[in-house]
Design a protein around this motif. Structure first.
Motif, PDB file in Angstrom:
ATOM      1  N   ASP A   1      43.494  37.004  47.483  1.00 31.80           N
ATOM      2  CA  ASP A   1      44.709  37.631  46.961  1.00 31.80           C
ATOM      3  C   ASP A   1      44.355  39.028  46.483  1.00 31.80           C
ATOM      4  O   ASP A   1      43.743  39.198  45.441  1.00 31.80           O
ATOM      5  N   ASP A   2      44.742  40.019  47.293  1.00 30.57           N
ATOM      6  CA  ASP A   2      44.388  41.398  46.962  1.00 30.57           C
ATOM      7  C   ASP A   2      45.558  42.172  46.369  1.00 30.57           C
ATOM      8  O   ASP A   2      45.467  43.374  46.163  1.00 30.57           O
ATOM      9  N   SER A   3      46.678  41.487  46.083  1.00 36.19           N
ATOM     10  CA  SER A   3      47.865  42.216  45.644  1.00 36.19           C
ATOM     11  C   SER A   3      47.699  42.827  44.245  1.00 36.19           C
ATOM     12  O   SER A   3      48.193  43.926  43.999  1.00 36.19           O
ATOM     13  N   ILE A   4      46.982  42.156  43.350  1.00 38.19           N
ATOM     14  CA  ILE A   4      46.822  42.696  41.990  1.00 38.19           C
ATOM     15  C   ILE A   4      45.971  43.974  42.034  1.00 38.19           C
ATOM     16  O   ILE A   4      46.357  45.005  41.464  1.00 38.19           O
ATOM     17  N   VAL A   5      44.855  43.914  42.747  1.00 37.35           N
ATOM     18  CA  VAL A   5      44.008  45.111  42.848  1.00 37.35           C
ATOM     19  C   VAL A   5      44.750  46.207  43.617  1.00 37.35           C
ATOM     20  O   VAL A   5      44.626  47.394  43.294  1.00 37.35           O
ATOM     21  N   GLY A   6      45.558  45.819  44.594  1.00 37.76           N
ATOM     22  CA  GLY A   6      46.371  46.791  45.337  1.00 37.76           C
ATOM     23  C   GLY A   6      47.356  47.500  44.427  1.00 37.76           C
ATOM     24  O   GLY A   6      47.537  48.721  44.511  1.00 37.76           O
ATOM     25  N   ASP A   7      47.989  46.758  43.525  1.00 36.90           N
ATOM     26  CA  ASP A   7      48.935  47.351  42.565  1.00 36.90           C
ATOM     27  C   ASP A   7      48.215  48.335  41.641  1.00 36.90           C
ATOM     28  O   ASP A   7      48.712  49.436  41.376  1.00 36.90           O
TER      29      ASP A   7
ATOM     30  N   PHE B   1      45.452  49.911  42.236  1.00 32.14           N
ATOM     31  CA  PHE B   1      45.017  51.046  43.059  1.00 32.14           C
ATOM     32  C   PHE B   1      46.175  52.030  43.265  1.00 32.14           C
ATOM     33  O   PHE B   1      46.014  53.248  43.104  1.00 32.14           O
TER      34      PHE B   1
ATOM     35  N   THR C   1      44.027  42.731  32.307  1.00 30.11           N
ATOM     36  CA  THR C   1      44.359  41.869  33.444  1.00 30.11           C
ATOM     37  C   THR C   1      43.360  40.727  33.564  1.00 30.11           C
ATOM     38  O   THR C   1      43.744  39.577  33.803  1.00 30.11           O
TER      39      THR C   1
END
Lengths: 110, 211
Positions: free
Chosen positions: B26-32, B34, B60
């Protein structure tokens, strides 16, 4: 609805943010919407922790988008409120309206 | 967006810290994080964006730690309890080995006291290796919540050591006893490191960043 299924304060705020943002609701926009309207700093982790909880309760659904370059090749997770979620928001709104009815200016109590 | 902001990267260790606690793949949190970092860097400067990123990363990680517990409380508790019992058994092994070695070669140690002191120091390393093993086992058992389980176990041992030291100080009145806490906290730290090793091996997103 059982009392334990009532939305908590932050859950309520997140649900309202999702309803405002409609199909643009993902981590960044939800966090910014809350900061803009409540004037309090919110962490992205707190937003996701609450959204996960709401998804487990069935109030919210999520879907992933394709990865984008402006996010370093990472995907977005979009959220939307379900019919059950709308019912929960309406219920808490009615409860709040009922509790505040006849109190006049709430600010005068502070 | 300025050209500097376009190429600037968020602090790697902060990203690594968040990835330790996210659900694998799940890369959405790090994407947000970034995406917001890039926007902040172009609007308010890189220094401000980095400070904001670190603050968000720590908060986080704390939120995801709590979320990890709430997502699977029983299996996480079972992994922590198993680790607690395993630590109780494994941490006795270096002491047993020392006891056997001293009993069998008593004459040797009595004439080589300096070597015996080195052996005692080796015991401390033995304890740290044992704790690394315990941390790894707990992380293997708590798949997807490696850091939640190992950090909980480490916090329990830290609290036990802290209470023990305070009790000792209260009983003897020797404040110097508190310095022993640093040694006692080495084992919990090794448990967390064991968790990080397993997590890093399992998820490519958590590869240790290079400077």
């Amino acid at each position: 609805m059982a009392g334990r299924d009532y939305l908590g304060e932050f859950e309520h705020i997140i649900m309202l943010a999702l309803l405002r943002l409609e199909d643009r609701a993902y981590g960044v926009t939800v966090r910014q919407e809350i900061e803009l309207r409540t004037q309090r700093e919110v962490s992205i982790g707190a937003v996701y922790a609450t959204l996960d909880r709401l998804e487990k309760k069935g109030y919210v659904k999520s879907r992933r988008s394709d990865p984008t370059p402006e996010r370093g090749g990472r995907s977005k997770r979009f959220f939307r409120v379900t019919a059950q979620g709308v019912t929960a928001v309406n219920q808490i709104q009615r409860a709040l309206s009922s509790m505040t009815e006849g109190l006049g200016m709430i600010g005068s109590y502070s | 967006m300025t050209s500097q902001a376009r190429f600037v990267q968020p602090p790697r260790f902060a990203t690594w810290l968040v990835n330790l606690f996210t659900v694998p793949q799940d890369d959405s949190i790090v994407g947000d994080l970034f995406e917001e970092f890039r926007n902040l860097a172009s609007r308010s400067g890189v220094g401000f964006a980095r400070r904001w990123y670190w603050r968000q990363a720590v908060k986080t990680a704390a939120s995801l730690f709590t979320l990890g517990w709430l997502a699977a409380p029983w299996s996480t508790a079972a992994a922590v309890l198993g680790g607690f019992l395993l630590a109780g058994y494994v941490n006795r092994l270096p002491d047993k080995a020392l006891s056997v070695a001293t009993d069998r070669y008593l004459m040797y140690w009595s004439s080589h006291f300096q070597a015996y002191l080195w052996l005692l120091r080796g015991m401390l390393i033995g304890h740290i290796i044992a704790s690394l093993f315990v941390g790894s086992m707990v992380a293997l058992a708590a798949k997807g919540r490696e850091m939640v389980a190992t950090m909980t176990l480490a916090l329990i041992f830290c609290a036990m050591a802290g209470i023990g030291c305070l009790w000792l100080v209260a009983k003897t009145g020797e404040i110097a006893s508190l310095s022993g806490l640093l040694w006692y906290w080495a084992d919990p730290l090794a448990i967390v490191v064991g968790g990080i090793i397993v997590r890093t091996r399992r998820s490519p997103m958590t590869a240790v960043p290079t400077a």
